[in-house]
Design a protein around this motif. Structure first.
Motif, PDB file in Angstrom:
ATOM      1  N   SER A  98      30.448  37.709  44.337  1.00  0.00           N
ATOM      2  CA  SER A  98      30.348  36.624  43.519  1.00  0.00           C
ATOM      3  C   SER A  98      31.421  37.316  42.372  1.00  0.00           C
ATOM      4  O   SER A  98      32.325  36.393  41.617  1.00  0.00           O
ATOM      5  CB  SER A  98      28.975  36.681  42.585  1.00  0.00           C
ATOM      6  N   ALA A  99      31.737  38.516  42.163  1.00  0.00           N
ATOM      7  CA  ALA A  99      32.545  39.122  41.570  1.00  0.00           C
ATOM      8  C   ALA A  99      34.193  38.723  41.887  1.00  0.00           C
ATOM      9  O   ALA A  99      35.001  38.342  41.159  1.00  0.00           O
ATOM     10  CB  ALA A  99      32.636  40.518  41.092  1.00  0.00           C
ATOM     11  N   VAL A 100      34.205  38.652  43.022  1.00  0.00           N
ATOM     12  CA  VAL A 100      35.334  38.271  43.808  1.00  0.00           C
ATOM     13  C   VAL A 100      35.649  36.965  43.492  1.00  0.00           C
ATOM     14  O   VAL A 100      36.804  36.791  43.349  1.00  0.00           O
ATOM     15  CB  VAL A 100      35.547  38.947  45.366  1.00  0.00           C
ATOM     16  N   ALA A 101      34.760  36.224  43.971  1.00  0.00           N
ATOM     17  CA  ALA A 101      34.854  34.678  43.655  1.00  0.00           C
ATOM     18  C   ALA A 101      35.271  34.222  42.355  1.00  0.00           C
ATOM     19  O   ALA A 101      36.103  33.561  41.832  1.00  0.00           O
ATOM     20  CB  ALA A 101      33.608  34.127  43.928  1.00  0.00           C
ATOM     21  N   ALA A 102      34.860  35.086  41.099  1.00  0.00           N
ATOM     22  CA  ALA A 102      35.143  34.974  39.920  1.00  0.00           C
ATOM     23  C   ALA A 102      36.575  35.148  39.416  1.00  0.00           C
ATOM     24  O   ALA A 102      37.180  34.547  38.958  1.00  0.00           O
ATOM     25  CB  ALA A 102      34.097  35.523  38.989  1.00  0.00           C
ATOM     26  N   PHE A 103      36.934  36.302  40.127  1.00  0.00           N
ATOM     27  CA  PHE A 103      38.205  36.850  39.928  1.00  0.00           C
ATOM     28  C   PHE A 103      39.463  35.776  40.634  1.00  0.00           C
ATOM     29  O   PHE A 103      40.331  35.479  39.846  1.00  0.00           O
ATOM     30  CB  PHE A 103      38.125  38.236  40.545  1.00  0.00           C
ATOM     31  N   VAL A 104      38.916  35.586  41.911  1.00  0.00           N
ATOM     32  CA  VAL A 104      40.051  34.643  42.468  1.00  0.00           C
ATOM     33  C   VAL A 104      40.253  33.590  41.791  1.00  0.00           C
ATOM     34  O   VAL A 104      41.212  32.870  41.443  1.00  0.00           O
ATOM     35  CB  VAL A 104      39.417  34.578  43.904  1.00  0.00           C
ATOM     36  N   ALA A 105      38.994  32.815  41.407  1.00  0.00           N
ATOM     37  CA  ALA A 105      38.826  31.481  40.776  1.00  0.00           C
ATOM     38  C   ALA A 105      39.796  31.576  39.302  1.00  0.00           C
ATOM     39  O   ALA A 105      40.398  30.749  38.923  1.00  0.00           O
ATOM     40  CB  ALA A 105      37.587  30.685  40.573  1.00  0.00           C
ATOM     41  N   ARG A 106      39.493  32.656  38.684  1.00  0.00           N
ATOM     42  CA  ARG A 106      40.064  32.429  37.299  1.00  0.00           C
ATOM     43  C   ARG A 106      41.227  33.171  37.253  1.00  0.00           C
ATOM     44  O   ARG A 106      42.236  32.717  36.591  1.00  0.00           O
ATOM     45  CB  ARG A 106      38.779  33.620  36.514  1.00  0.00           C
TER      46      ARG A 106
END
Length: 116
Positions: free
Chosen positions: A60-68
């Motif tokens: 979820s942290a990776v998803a947040a990083f990539v998206a943002r």
């Protein structure tokens, strides 16, 4: 037409953290596609995150990083998609990735390449 032209031109430039306005203009994959790519990379058949369901895993942290950071999605939209209570959770997740080991950063780069 002009906006499409600008988006194509910006997609070839590296991301500039200091100019988030440019990130919003880039061509970018839909947020759902980003979540699916991250989920697959971490071994999930479908994205396990949903609004109102908090998750503190690395995915979820990776998803947040990539998206943002990589695609310029607003923190509020990312927070809603990943089940964070607010945009502060997204900021915290991004900091976790920025201070992560090289293996996790390599994973982030691989995910980004699949989305371009």
């Amino acid at each position: 037409k002009r906006l499409d032209w600008l988006r194509r031109r910006l997609s070839d430039r590296p991301a500039e953290r200091g100019t988030p306005q440019l990130q919003r203009l880039r061509e970018r994959p839909p947020l759902e596609r980003i979540l699916q790519a991250v989920a697959r990379k971490f071994g999930y058949a479908e994205p396990p995150w949903s609004s109102g369901r908090r998750s503190e895993d690395a995915a979820s942290a990776v998803a947040a990083f990539v998206a943002r950071r990589r695609f310029g999605y607003p923190a509020k939209a990312v927070a809603e998609a990943l089940g964070y209570a607010d945009a502060g959770g997204v900021t915290h997740a991004i900091r976790r990735i920025e201070s992560a080991d090289d293996a996790l950063k390599k994973t982030v780069d691989e995910i980004e390449r699949t989305l371009r």
